[in-house]
Design a protein around this motif. Structure first.
Motif, short mmCIF file in Angstrom:
data_model
loop_
_atom_site.label_atom_id
_atom_site.label_comp_id
_atom_site.label_asym_id
_atom_site.label_seq_id
_atom_site.Cartn_x
_atom_site.Cartn_y
_atom_site.Cartn_z
N LEU A 120 -17.68 -38.44 -91.57
CA LEU A 120 -17.83 -36.98 -91.57
C LEU A 120 -16.91 -36.35 -90.54
O LEU A 120 -16.29 -35.30 -90.79
N GLU A 121 -16.79 -37.00 -89.39
CA GLU A 121 -15.89 -36.49 -88.36
C GLU A 121 -14.44 -36.52 -88.86
O GLU A 121 -13.66 -35.59 -88.64
N GLY A 180 -13.60 -33.68 -90.90
CA GLY A 180 -13.67 -32.38 -90.24
C GLY A 180 -14.99 -31.67 -90.42
O GLY A 180 -15.07 -30.45 -90.29
N LYS A 181 -16.04 -32.40 -90.70
CA LYS A 181 -17.36 -31.80 -90.94
C LYS A 181 -18.26 -32.04 -89.73
O LYS A 181 -18.35 -33.16 -89.22
N GLN A 182 -18.90 -30.98 -89.30
CA GLN A 182 -19.84 -31.08 -88.19
C GLN A 182 -21.26 -31.06 -88.76
O GLN A 182 -21.74 -30.03 -89.23
N VAL A 183 -21.90 -32.22 -88.72
CA VAL A 183 -23.26 -32.35 -89.26
C VAL A 183 -24.14 -33.02 -88.21
O VAL A 183 -23.77 -34.06 -87.66
N GLU A 184 -25.28 -32.40 -87.93
CA GLU A 184 -26.25 -33.00 -87.02
C GLU A 184 -27.13 -33.95 -87.82
O GLU A 184 -28.08 -33.53 -88.49
N ALA A 220 -21.35 -40.92 -89.66
CA ALA A 220 -20.87 -39.97 -88.65
C ALA A 220 -19.36 -40.07 -88.49
O ALA A 220 -18.66 -39.04 -88.38
N THR A 221 -18.83 -41.30 -88.49
CA THR A 221 -17.39 -41.49 -88.34
C THR A 221 -16.64 -40.86 -89.50
O THR A 221 -15.61 -40.18 -89.31
N CYS A 225 -18.18 -40.16 -99.70
CA CYS A 225 -17.34 -39.16 -99.02
C CYS A 225 -16.29 -38.61 -99.98
O CYS A 225 -15.99 -37.41 -99.96
#
Length: 289
Positions: free
Chosen positions: A226-227, A230-234, A223-224, A281
């Motif tokens: 991806l943030e 700049g990616k918003q992933v649930e 999550a860290t 990543c």
């Protein structure tokens, strides 16, 4: 040194390929199959045959476990007929009841499950009949690619938003497939230099941790990253499982012998996991550039 690796798509086989590609002293022969015929083994004459582990045999269908045991039996016959050393990698799950203390190499697994007992009998036969062998008991392997890789499966589930179940009361030592591959090649290179240190060894990561905590760390680190991209992933949620209500089941392997004999150090699983997530990543950044 020439090594014959079975089960080409296994995460450990792929890790061995990567490690060998960085070295000038190791040649790999890769087989898709789980077995090797005696005639073929006699023709190629490798310095050793490496059989990757069946991951989570305690959770697999009995037929799958028995098929793996039969494949190892066949490889043993071929290795004995050709006098080629055999390396069999084994899951730590054979220690079905775990142990409060780290488990030493001289402790032979004694599972109650009949299919796991079949694997133990294969190990007994190797020790009794094969003069040059390595039985390498591994913690749960994790890798970014290949079968039995845990981390790649975990990432796929999290990215797809699927719920990930993980035991919070099973304590184990996650093991990087890359670190295991590096150790195996180093051990066999020393055997080529007449170390003559055949037998059973334990190889695992440091810092025993629950399966749930490992999955939670992966989710948090993912999550860290991806943030930061700049990616918003649930991401998929985690579900904590509890099967051992009296006390946690501990399956930590004592890896002192492999260090004292071959100088192999355990690698911290968290550092290896973070390195793999960085690589994951980076690959995704290249795909979307």
């Amino acid at each position: 040194m020439k090594l014959l690796i079975l089960d080409a798509g296994h995460c450990l086989s792929l890790a061995l390929m990567r490690e060998a590609s960085r070295r000038a002293d190791t040649e790999l022969l890769i087989e898709d199959a789980l077995t090797v015929e005696t005639n073929h083994l006699a023709a190629v004459r490798p310095d050793a045959v490496i059989i990757p582990p069946l991951s989570q045999p305690a959770n697999a269908e009995p037929a799958v476990v028995i098929a793996h045991a039969q494949a190892v039996d066949q490889c043993l016959e071929a290795c004995m007929a050709t006098q080629v050393p055999m390396v069999w990698c084994v899951s730590d799950q054979l220690y079905e009841d775990g142990s409060i203390e780290p488990i030493n190499e001289d402790v032979i697994p004694s599972p109650r499950d009949e299919s796991l007992q079949r694997l133990v009998r294969v190990g007994d036969r190797i020790r009794e009949q094969c003069s040059r062998y390595l039985i390498v008991r591994l913690g749960p392997l994790f890798a970014l690619e290949g079968t039995h890789g845990w981390l790649n499966e975990l990432l796929d589930d999290l990215m797809a938003g699927r719920e990930v179940p993980a035991e919070r009361d099973v304590i184990l030592c996650p093991t990087s497939a890359d670190a295991a591959a590096m150790a195996l090649i180093g051990m066999l290179q020393q055997q080529q230099c007449r170390a003559d240190a055949w037998g059973a060894y334990h190889l695992a990561g440091t810092e025993p941790v629950s399966a749930y905590t490992f999955a939670s760390m992966v989710r948090t680190q993912l999550a860290t990253r991806l943030e930061g991209m700049g990616k918003q992933v649930e991401l998929g949620p985690l579900k904590a499982l509890s099967h051992h209500h009296d006390q946690p089941l501990r399956r930590a392997l004592n890896c002192r012998r492999v260090h004292d004999t071959f100088g192999v150090h355990q690698k911290p699983w968290q550092l290896e996991m973070e390195r793999m997530l960085d690589a994951w990543c980076l690959a995704r950044t290249g795909e979307t550039a």
